[in-house]
Write a protein that holds these residues in place. Structure first.
Motif, PDB file in Angstrom:
ATOM      1  N   ASN A 133       0.829  -1.211   0.000  1.00 34.98           N
ATOM      2  CA  ASN A 133       0.000   0.000   0.000  1.00 34.98           C
ATOM      3  C   ASN A 133       0.864   1.263   0.000  1.00 34.98           C
TER       4      ASN A 133
ATOM      5  N   GLU B  54      -0.330 -10.599   1.160  1.00 35.44           N
ATOM      6  CA  GLU B  54      -1.236 -10.126   0.094  1.00 35.44           C
ATOM      7  C   GLU B  54      -2.641  -9.939   0.632  1.00 35.44           C
TER       8      GLU B  54
ATOM      9  N   THR C 265      -5.106  -6.378   1.107  1.00 35.35           N
ATOM     10  CA  THR C 265      -6.435  -6.176   0.500  1.00 35.35           C
ATOM     11  C   THR C 265      -7.533  -6.007   1.558  1.00 35.35           C
TER      12      THR C 265
ATOM     13  N   THR D 250      -8.864   3.053   3.006  1.00 30.19           N
ATOM     14  CA  THR D 250      -8.123   3.298   1.771  1.00 30.19           C
ATOM     15  C   THR D 250      -8.211   4.783   1.407  1.00 30.19           C
TER      16      THR D 250
END
Ligand SMILES: NC(=O)C1=CN([C@@H]2O[C@H](COP(=O)(O)OP(=O)(O)OC[C@H]3O[C@@H](n4cnc5c(N)ncnc54)[C@H](O)[C@@H]3O)[C@@H](O)[C@H]2O)C=CC1
Ligand SMILES: CC(=O)C(=O)O
Ligand SMILES: [Mg+2]
Length: 527
Positions: A216, A419, A423, A430
């Motif tokens: 990120n 991973e 997510t 976000t």
């Protein structure tokens, strides 16, 4: 009224021993507030002072003198164990060798397994090896509860661990074994990772959690993977574990392995890690050792930053404050969004705190630290730091190994946890530019991580619960959730068996009997 963190820690220890479900209710409803008390940073202080503040036994201690009998001793543990966290106390957080005082770490990590991934409290076994300590101050302290001898040799520890691994898997064939806070974890990891269902949290869990946030951060930095350069202060188990997994990420982004490896400059207590340094490099450092320094050596971190012009600064050095104003301002001058991860624990060992990072980079840094720091307002905006701590992944890795009945924990499973973590942020997180999800959602996050790790176990064919292969993701998530211990729906009284370290008999509460008297933490009046 409990005012200091250590008093609150002690209160929570007592609550867990006397009303376990209430403890986990409280913890699951107040994860953000209570995690710093039962885990880093307070657990660090608790381990330093373990021999002084100890009031009741928790977990199991196995001593050097117990060798040859480890399997019989495990029979004293009256519960079916699903997972154990195991330490020899030789590198507790960034606090060094604390011998059996390190028990706070297995206890704390397993409490998080229960709170974050819903593993039943009775299925957890905190395990501390009492193989001596090189901490002379502790050895000479009358209250120290471990054996008063220097740490056994690496060969002796190997012999002990070989016996222990056989004993644990003979007693509980599906057990998951997490190695934690060993000074030199690499030999055991290499020896056991294909043979047992085990992983090393400091090397692999840390690597995964940092890659999870790093994915990120790279996105937010606006700099493509191929253009990043990283300086790592600290080249120990965590530093090298993190870098190896970032290499894996760079390769997935289309960078060749050789190019990826060349993006790292490691500094340890002897300076820049180079092949021509003149000392014998530990094996784990050789992969990243530079051969392009033309005989030049390290002068200072500041000079190295001038030379490398890094986009990334990672701290896994145990040197609190090493990222000073000059260092942080240099990173801000070089980058729009410098990636600054001071990851050493506890907070006193953090290479910088959030406030320093924000003020010296004009609020532009992409930040994660090993221990939690408070949010702060900067230029009218509320900024929240990321916590790059393996607690975001190890609960899911362990739960996935248990649920899938994995025969081993593969590197693909570890990478899958990273991973999955990357997510797991929701839309708001976000949009706010967070690198890690809100810790208050940790149980939801652990479901996502667990599913990702189970899928990787299936791909690698190490899963024995093959019936899960056919499940859709939604169905699997449901299955995972149903499998999780819920402290709000518990009436069963759970008891906690414990043993004492071999010890010395001097501690006012220690019976110094090793294992003969398996006691019950709920009713230990006879101690
Ligand atoms: N955020 C997280 O989830 C995690 C954080 N950690 C933290 O990372 C730190 C390091 O852990 P390990 O790598 O396992 O320890 P380690 O003992 O294996 O490595 C420490 C490294 O720091 C280097 N170092 C010591 N003094 C230095 C100096 N003055 N300048 C530059 N380098 C120096 C040492 O040479 C060594 O390479 C600890 O504080 C630990 O708590 C470890 C695991 C997970
Ligand atoms: C978080 C952790 O595992 C450590 O600091 O060692
Ligand atoms: Mg650790």
């Amino acid at each position: 009224m409990k005012t200091t963190p250590i008093e609150k820690f002690q209160y929570l220890v007592h609550l867990r021993a006397t009303n376990v479900h209430l403890f986990y209710r409280l913890l699951s409803e107040n994860v953000k507030e209570l995690t710093p008390l039962i885990y880093t940073p307070t657990v660090g202080e608790a381990c330093v002072r373990w021999h002084e503040i100890w009031t009741q036994p928790e977990g199991m201690y196995l001593s050097w003198n117990d060798r040859g009998h480890l399997r019989e001793i495990l029979d004293n543990w009256p519960h079916d164990v699903e997972i154990t966290v195991l330490t020899d106390g030789s590198r507790i957080l960034g606090l060094g060798d604390l011998g059996v005082n390190g028990m706070g770490i297995p206890v704390g990590k397993l409490a998080l397994y229960t709170a974050c991934a819903g593993i039943r409290p009775s299925g957890t076994l905190p395990l501390t090896l009492d193989l001596g300590t090189n901490n002379e101050t502790l050895r000479n302290d009358p209250l120290y509860m471990g054996s008063r001898m220097p740490k056994v040799s690496a060969a002796e520890e190997k012999e002990f661990l070989d016996e222990l691994m056989t004993a644990l898997t003979d007693k509980w064939p599906s057990i998951v074994i997490q190695f934690e806070d060993f000074k030199n974890p690499f030999p055991a990891l290499e020896r056991y990772q294909d043979k047992y269902c085990m992983f090393n949290d400091d090397v692999q869990g840390t690597g995964a959690v940092i890659v999870g946030g790093f994915i990120n951060a790279v996105r937010a930095s606006g700099v493509p993977a191929k253009d990043h350069r990283a300086i790592f202060l600290g080249a120990g188990s965590a530093g090298v574990g993190v870098a190896k997994q970032i290499v894996e990420f760079f390769i997935k982004e289309g960078v060749s392995e050789e190019e990826a490896r060349k993006k790292f400059w490691f500094v340890d207590s002897n300076g820049l890690v180079t092949l021509d340094r003149g000392d014998k490099l530990a094996e784990h450092k050789v992969y990243f050792a530079r051969d392009d320094n033309n005989g030049r050596q390290y002068q200072s971190l500041s000079r190295l930053i001038d030379f490398v012009q890094p986009t990334i600064l990672m701290g896994l050095s145990t040197i609190g404050g090493a990222f000073n104003k000059d260092i942080l301002q240099k990173m801000a001058k070089l980058n729009d969004r410098p990636i600054i991860f001071p990851l050493s624990n506890p907070s006193s060992k953090s290479e910088c705190n959030f406030e320093e990072a924000v003020h010296n980079t004009e609020g532009r840094c992409l930040f994660a630290s090993g221990s939690p720091f408070p949010s702060l307002e900067y230029n009218g905006k509320l900024l929240t730091p990321g916590q790059g701590n393996n607690m975001y992944v190890f609960p899911g890795i362990g739960l996935a190994a248990i649920i899938s009945k994995a025969t081993s924990i593969t590197q693909d499973m570890i990478y899958a946890s990273a991973e999955a973590l990357s997510t797991s942020l929701n839309k708001q997180e976000t949009a706010d530019g967070w690198l890690y999800p809100d810790i208050r959602r940790i149980r939801e996050v652990s479901v996502v991580v667990t599913r990702g790790v189970i899928r990787a176990a299936q791909k690698n064919g190490v899963d024995r619960a093959v019936e899960l292969r056919e499940m859709s993701d939604d169905h699997l998530d449901q299955y995972i959730k149903e499998r999780m211990y819920d402290p709000f729906n518990e009436t069963e009284k759970t008891t906690y068996p414990v043993t004492q370290p071999a010890g010395n008999g001097h501690h006012p509460f220690a019976n110094g009997n090793g294992v003969e008297h398996v006691t019950n933490g709920l009713n230990n009046a006879h101690l």
